[in-house]
Write a protein that holds these residues in place. Structure first.
Motif, mmCIF file in Angstrom:
data_model
loop_
_atom_site.group_PDB
_atom_site.id
_atom_site.type_symbol
_atom_site.label_atom_id
_atom_site.label_comp_id
_atom_site.label_asym_id
_atom_site.label_seq_id
_atom_site.Cartn_x
_atom_site.Cartn_y
_atom_site.Cartn_z
ATOM 1 N N ARG A 156 0.749 -1.250 0.442
ATOM 2 C CA ARG A 156 -0.196 0.421 -0.117
ATOM 3 C C ARG A 156 0.847 1.201 -0.210
ATOM 4 O O ARG A 156 1.786 1.284 0.482
ATOM 5 C CB ARG A 156 -0.547 -0.290 1.288
ATOM 6 C CG ARG A 156 -2.022 -0.662 1.220
ATOM 7 C CD ARG A 156 -3.123 -0.944 2.478
ATOM 8 N NE ARG A 156 -3.927 -1.352 2.430
ATOM 9 C CZ ARG A 156 -5.005 -2.077 3.394
ATOM 10 N NH1 ARG A 156 -4.879 -1.369 4.014
ATOM 11 N NH2 ARG A 156 -6.425 -2.488 2.778
ATOM 12 N N ARG A 171 -4.343 10.237 1.283
ATOM 13 C CA ARG A 171 -5.525 8.208 0.608
ATOM 14 C C ARG A 171 -4.523 7.517 0.689
ATOM 15 O O ARG A 171 -3.126 7.434 0.664
ATOM 16 C CB ARG A 171 -5.962 8.988 -0.969
ATOM 17 C CG ARG A 171 -6.097 9.954 -1.014
ATOM 18 C CD ARG A 171 -7.430 10.681 -0.852
ATOM 19 N NE ARG A 171 -8.571 10.024 -1.395
ATOM 20 C CZ ARG A 171 -9.056 9.757 -2.819
ATOM 21 N NH1 ARG A 171 -8.991 11.415 -3.542
ATOM 22 N NH2 ARG A 171 -10.078 9.503 -3.801
ATOM 23 N N VAL A 173 -4.090 3.511 -0.728
ATOM 24 C CA VAL A 173 -3.903 3.330 -1.599
ATOM 25 C C VAL A 173 -3.695 1.532 -1.847
ATOM 26 O O VAL A 173 -2.231 1.467 -1.539
ATOM 27 C CB VAL A 173 -4.646 3.923 -3.265
ATOM 28 C CG1 VAL A 173 -4.759 5.121 -2.989
ATOM 29 C CG2 VAL A 173 -2.723 4.422 -4.264
ATOM 30 N N ALA A 189 -5.039 1.998 -9.180
ATOM 31 C CA ALA A 189 -5.514 2.046 -7.994
ATOM 32 C C ALA A 189 -6.848 1.883 -6.629
ATOM 33 O O ALA A 189 -7.417 2.575 -7.428
ATOM 34 C CB ALA A 189 -4.399 2.463 -6.627
ATOM 35 N N TRP A 190 -7.093 0.803 -6.141
ATOM 36 C CA TRP A 190 -7.623 0.502 -5.007
ATOM 37 C C TRP A 190 -8.005 2.167 -3.848
ATOM 38 O O TRP A 190 -6.491 1.585 -3.261
ATOM 39 C CB TRP A 190 -8.095 -0.678 -4.858
ATOM 40 C CG TRP A 190 -9.177 -1.014 -3.867
ATOM 41 C CD1 TRP A 190 -8.663 -1.600 -3.012
ATOM 42 C CD2 TRP A 190 -10.193 -1.260 -4.276
ATOM 43 N NE1 TRP A 190 -10.326 -1.265 -2.062
ATOM 44 C CE2 TRP A 190 -10.783 -1.668 -2.825
ATOM 45 C CE3 TRP A 190 -11.227 -1.629 -5.490
ATOM 46 C CZ2 TRP A 190 -12.107 -2.032 -2.901
ATOM 47 C CZ3 TRP A 190 -12.777 -2.310 -5.595
ATOM 48 C CH2 TRP A 190 -13.396 -1.739 -4.650
ATOM 49 N N ASP A 191 -8.947 2.382 -3.591
ATOM 50 C CA ASP A 191 -8.861 3.402 -2.634
ATOM 51 C C ASP A 191 -9.360 3.052 -1.987
ATOM 52 O O ASP A 191 -10.449 2.027 -1.663
ATOM 53 C CB ASP A 191 -9.308 5.108 -3.198
ATOM 54 C CG ASP A 191 -9.613 5.959 -2.237
ATOM 55 O OD1 ASP A 191 -9.990 5.424 -0.971
ATOM 56 O OD2 ASP A 191 -9.033 6.791 -2.279
ATOM 57 N N TRP A 197 -12.222 1.449 -7.356
ATOM 58 C CA TRP A 197 -11.097 1.883 -7.780
ATOM 59 C C TRP A 197 -11.311 3.083 -8.329
ATOM 60 O O TRP A 197 -11.975 3.782 -8.824
ATOM 61 C CB TRP A 197 -10.906 1.038 -9.532
ATOM 62 C CG TRP A 197 -11.127 0.002 -8.984
ATOM 63 C CD1 TRP A 197 -12.272 -1.111 -9.212
ATOM 64 C CD2 TRP A 197 -9.578 -0.476 -9.076
ATOM 65 N NE1 TRP A 197 -11.231 -2.575 -8.864
ATOM 66 C CE2 TRP A 197 -10.216 -2.411 -8.678
ATOM 67 C CE3 TRP A 197 -8.402 -1.028 -8.382
ATOM 68 C CZ2 TRP A 197 -9.334 -3.597 -8.619
ATOM 69 C CZ3 TRP A 197 -7.889 -1.531 -8.323
ATOM 70 C CH2 TRP A 197 -7.892 -2.746 -7.774
ATOM 71 N N ARG A 198 -9.750 3.917 -8.557
ATOM 72 C CA ARG A 198 -9.920 5.465 -8.740
ATOM 73 C C ARG A 198 -8.242 5.858 -9.580
ATOM 74 O O ARG A 198 -7.747 4.972 -9.726
ATOM 75 C CB ARG A 198 -9.505 6.542 -6.997
ATOM 76 C CG ARG A 198 -10.629 6.417 -6.629
ATOM 77 C CD ARG A 198 -11.362 7.133 -7.188
ATOM 78 N NE ARG A 198 -13.145 7.952 -6.774
ATOM 79 C CZ ARG A 198 -13.900 6.490 -6.070
ATOM 80 N NH1 ARG A 198 -14.018 5.449 -7.034
ATOM 81 N NH2 ARG A 198 -15.028 7.030 -5.491
#
Length: 342
Positions: A156, A171, A173, A189-191, A197-198
């Motif tokens: 992460r 944030r 991610v 990335a996965w928030d 997803w963002r």
């Protein structure tokens, strides 16, 4: 002789073989301070590790490092390591077509094993270098390396991110892939906090830190398609679809992927999909491309095009000759000089 001493000698032998095309056994023995027999044993050790060391007999014969079926590890001296790192930083910024992603992976590997004193040298050279490239947003190479490692190691990342209105938020991610459009870098990335997803622009990131929290990579969309959708369609109030009388590759030369998406069609037409916050702005920029055009959606864009046509008619002194229902402004594709790029 200890194992450490033997290993050090084998590495020195490898460095010598990489320095010039060919060596005689006597030359290598003199450089290493050992016998010819020790050189032969060390050559066998290198071969066992996968290095293709070729030997030729007779006068003028000797040893040379050949090309194998895979690339073995390279030994670089300080000057070579600095030169390689600087070159990779430039290539990762998109100045070499098609090389950015591979250069970034190589830079991450090299940066991982580079001594701190050499990192400082690389930063000094890079900081004193300017490149003549097209307009774009410069990204700190340290950020690229941090994110590249996090993607590779599935850890992460935590950073501060400035939204579209300038407000910063922290944030966390799970990064998957970086995508570059040639002008900007994006991270898919996965928030963790938003559970979705963002897409993040790297030039809006600050204080990025890779954590020690490892994650298992989850099923994800295609990064390139996801970033393209995120930056050209999702953020805007209006999404326009316009048929253009032009080859798709010609339109793609004028409209970069972070601005619009071009869909192939037949008979010399294609469809441009582009988003925007202002319909008048969309009408102006599509008209400036200089192709014959037909608005597919939204209907309000046709009204904006008619307003634009009336304004242009007024500027040219022909006000009133173009009716309110006038079609979208058009021009012949190949005859319009100075067609703009976004």
């Amino acid at each position: 002789m200890t194992v450490e001493a033997t290993t050090e000698r084998v590495l020195r032998l490898l460095a010598l073989l990489q320095r010039r095309p060919s060596w005689t056994a006597a030359e290598l023995a003199a450089e290493l301070g050992v016998t010819d027999r020790s050189v032969r044993r060390d050559v066998e050790r290198l071969r066992a590790l996968g290095y293709p060391v070729h030997a030729t007999a007779g006068v003028g014969g000797g040893y040379r490092l050949g090309a194998g079926t895979r690339l073995p590890p390279l030994l670089l001296d300080d000057e070579e390591a600095i030169a390689a790192a600087v070159s990779l930083r430039l290539a990762s910024g998109g100045t070499v077509a098609g090389a950015g992603e591979a250069a970034l992976r190589a830079l991450a590997k090299l940066d991982q094993v580079m001594p701190p004193r050499l990192r400082a040298e690389v930063r000094a050279v890079h900081g004193a270098t300017e490149t003549l490239v097209g307009p774009g947003v410069e990204i700190d190479a340290e950020l690229l390396v941090t994110l590249a490692r996090a993607c590779r190691d599935a850890v992460r990342v935590r950073f501060r991110y400035a939204g579209r209105h300038g407000r910063e938020h922290e944030r966390t991610v799970e990064p998957v892939r970086m995508v570059t459009t040639g002008r900007r870098w994006y991270l898919m990335a996965w928030d963790v906090d938003r559970d979705d997803w963002r897409t993040f622009r790297l030039d809006r990131m600050r204080d990025a830190v890779a954590t020690t929290w490892r994650f298992r990579t989850r099923e994800h969309p295609d990064p390139v398609a996801y970033v393209r959708h995120s930056v050209t369609e999702a953020p805007y109030e209006y999404l326009a679809r316009v048929r253009l009388h032009a080859r798709p590759d010609r339109v793609r030369e004028l409209v970069p992927p972070q601005v619009g998406r071009v869909e192939d069609e037949r008979d010399g037409w294609c469809v441009l999909v582009v988003g925007g916050e202002n319909l008048d702005w969309l009408a102006v920029h599509v008209a400036r491309l200089g192709f014959e055009a037909e608005v597919l959606e939204p209907p309000e864009l046709r009204e904006a095009a008619a307003r634009l046509a009336r304004r242009l008619a007024g500027m040219s002194g022909t006000d009133g000759l173009i009716p309110p229902s006038a079609p979208f402004p058009a021009a012949e594709a190949e005859s319009a000089p100075g067609r703009p790029r976004y």
